[in-house]
Design an enzyme around this catalytic site. Structure first.
Site, mmCIF file in Angstrom:
data_model
loop_
_atom_site.group_PDB
_atom_site.id
_atom_site.type_symbol
_atom_site.label_atom_id
_atom_site.label_comp_id
_atom_site.label_asym_id
_atom_site.label_seq_id
_atom_site.Cartn_x
_atom_site.Cartn_y
_atom_site.Cartn_z
ATOM 1 N N HIS A 1 -6.898 -6.464 -0.028
ATOM 2 C CA HIS A 1 -5.850 -5.494 0.237
ATOM 3 C C HIS A 1 -4.781 -6.057 1.176
ATOM 4 O O HIS A 1 -3.602 -5.799 0.991
ATOM 5 C CB HIS A 1 -6.457 -4.217 0.844
ATOM 6 C CG HIS A 1 -5.518 -3.052 0.849
ATOM 7 N ND1 HIS A 1 -5.074 -2.451 -0.302
ATOM 8 C CD2 HIS A 1 -4.933 -2.368 1.870
ATOM 9 C CE1 HIS A 1 -4.275 -1.450 -0.006
ATOM 10 N NE2 HIS A 1 -4.160 -1.380 1.309
ATOM 11 N N ASP B 1 -9.466 -6.473 -3.823
ATOM 12 C CA ASP B 1 -9.049 -5.235 -3.154
ATOM 13 C C ASP B 1 -10.045 -4.115 -3.450
ATOM 14 O O ASP B 1 -10.305 -3.792 -4.616
ATOM 15 C CB ASP B 1 -7.655 -4.842 -3.629
ATOM 16 C CG ASP B 1 -7.047 -3.731 -2.795
ATOM 17 O OD1 ASP B 1 -7.766 -3.127 -1.969
ATOM 18 O OD2 ASP B 1 -5.847 -3.465 -2.952
ATOM 19 N N SER C 1 0.826 -1.200 0.000
ATOM 20 C CA SER C 1 0.000 0.000 0.000
ATOM 21 C C SER C 1 0.871 1.265 0.000
ATOM 22 O O SER C 1 1.697 1.446 -0.891
ATOM 23 C CB SER C 1 -0.953 -0.038 1.206
ATOM 24 O OG SER C 1 -1.966 0.925 1.101
#
Length: 468
Positions: free
Chosen positions: A417, A389, A271
């Protein structure tokens, strides 16, 4: 919930931030945990696991690691000489930015490209041209995208996106970047004493989200390093918003990297952590050997959203913290059963103070990290995307794969995610095969497909149901 609301009201009345994150007492203080002072009063917790066979690196050795000339000051000379004999790849490309918003990338050297969502990895493309639309111009009707990608938000239900009008004629280039260098890409094994793995988490995470990866690769003999970002996990949390800007956090990670770096380093980011890995790979091209980007998004410059819930006052966010945690669980995992809740708790994820969370989201300003910045990278990069995600859409990672020189996009169909926590065995296997991958350039003249990576890296379909 009632406690959070009460504390939030008191926070608003007193003007003090509630639930400020402070360093936690590690439950395993001797299990590879260190506390590193990157700046006076700014201390990060780092998990550093080093195999017993490896010697401790001295400051003089760290200072000399900027040259990748084959000297053997780290580990045994035999290990290094055997591990650094990889394939030499000619990285040559011309990047041109036109004033009408067009970005043209001409690959003039060797390019190892992976077909997106196809099992055809390692195709050699000696000469190719990539033409895309800059992110800043993607909504301008006068500069249509030459390769439009359907987007659920932009395309109304039941309607097809109209064909773009003819592209405007290119005028004088606004900026031109030339890249001409050689890169040696070799297999990185746990037995190689000059290899180190760096794991960087994102907003609201901690080094604990990498627990499965740290244990797996340390058992294979790899040296692993995973820090807690400032305000996360057991690192100190300065009560000043400037401490959580991209540049402040990037300098923290630069200090960690310089302290633990070997001759060949592999960066693994998740991320927001992907942006820091990109920064380090750009700053230290001779030291960063490979990069893994897990659900990192597109190759665009960072800019905080002005219409975000995280722009609310810290005391309001504190009142909403239970709802935010629940929303993160729902959006971050493909399933929301007892197993996922336990993983979230064990990973110490989303357990940060509202002040830190607000400052982190507001501090995501990095104008240099645009398409051109990413296109300049010559390091091989593995993109891992969780199909479920809800934070990062698939087309962003597809765009990233288009821009990068050596990119391999792999999709885990039942991952979301937090895919490295949901599907640890799958992610560990995928990463390990990428670490061991070495391109076979011997078929370059015959224009045959390099199957070295396609035999090991492929789209992963997880048919086994997850435990609830």
């Amino acid at each position: 919930m009632l406690t959070s609301i009460t504390e939030g009201i008191l926070c608003c009345l007193t003007g003090k931030a509630a639930s400020l994150v402070l360093p936690l007492e590690s439950s395993e203080p001797s299990d590879g945990f260190e506390f590193v002072e990157v700046k006076p009063g700014r201390v990060l917790r780092v998990r550093h696991i080093i195999p017993e066979r490896q010697p401790v690196v001295t400051e003089d050795q760290i200072a000399s690691k900027g040259k990748m000339d084959g000297d053997d000051d780290d580990g045994s000379p035999e290990d290094y000489n055997n591990s650094n004999t990889g394939s030499s790849v000619h990285c040559k490309r011309k990047i041109t930015v036109f004033r009408n918003g067009q970005l043209v990338i001409e690959n003039l050297g060797d390019v190892l490209h992976s077909e997106i969502l196809q099992c055809q990895d390692g195709d050699l493309e000696p000469c190719s041209t990539v033409e895309v639309e800059l992110a800043d111009y993607k909504e301008m009707p006068s500069s249509p995208d030459p390769n439009p990608v359907p987007h659920p938000v932009l395309s109304p239900l039941g309607e097809q996106k109209p064909a773009p009008p003819p592209r405007r004629r290119r005028r004088k280039p606004k900026r031109t970047v030339q890249i001409d260098s050689k890169r040696v890409i070799s297999s990185c094994k746990g037995t190689h004493s000059d290899v180190a793995l760096f794991f960087v988490h994102g907003v609201g995470g901690s080094l604990d989200i990498w627990g499965s990866q740290l244990d797996f690769f340390s058992r294979l003999g790899y040296e692993v390093i995973a820090p807690d970002l400032a305000g996360h996990g057991a690192s100190t949390a300065p009560h000043i918003a400037a401490a959580y800007t991209f540049y402040a956090l990037a300098e923290d990670l630069r200090a960690i990297f310089k302290r633990y770096a070997r001759k060949r380093n592999i960066l693994i980011g998740h991320s927001y952590g992907v942006s820091f890995c990109t920064f380090l790979a750009h700053e230290y091209p001779d030291l960063v050997h490979k990069v893994v980007m897990i659900n990192g998004g597109g190759p665009t410059a960072l800019e905080p959203s002005l219409c975000s819930i995280f722009q609310l006052p810290s005391c309001v966010l504190h009142c909403l913290s239970p709802c935010l945690a629940w929303s993160f669980l729902k959006a971050g995992f493909a399933r929301q059963g007892a197993k996922e809740k336990q993983l979230l708790k064990q990973g110490n994820a989303f357990n940060v103070s509202p002040f830190v969370l607000r400052a982190m989201m507001s501090g995501q300003y990095w104008p240099e990290g645009d398409e051109v910045y990413h296109a300049e990278l010559t390091v091989p990069i593995l993109l891992v995307h969780g199909m479920c995600d809800k934070f990062v859409p698939m087309d962003e990672d597809q765009r990233m794969a288009e821009i990068l020189l050596f990119a391999f996009l792999k999709v885990i169909e039942e991952g979301s995610h937090m895919v490295m926590m949901e599907c640890p065995d799958t992610v560990n296997t995928l990463l390990h095969e990428f670490f061991l991958w070495e391109p076979d350039m011997s078929r370059k003249d015959s224009s045959k497909t390099d199957t070295a990576l396609s035999d090991s890296l492929h789209i992963l379909k997880i048919n086994k149901p997850m435990d609830k």
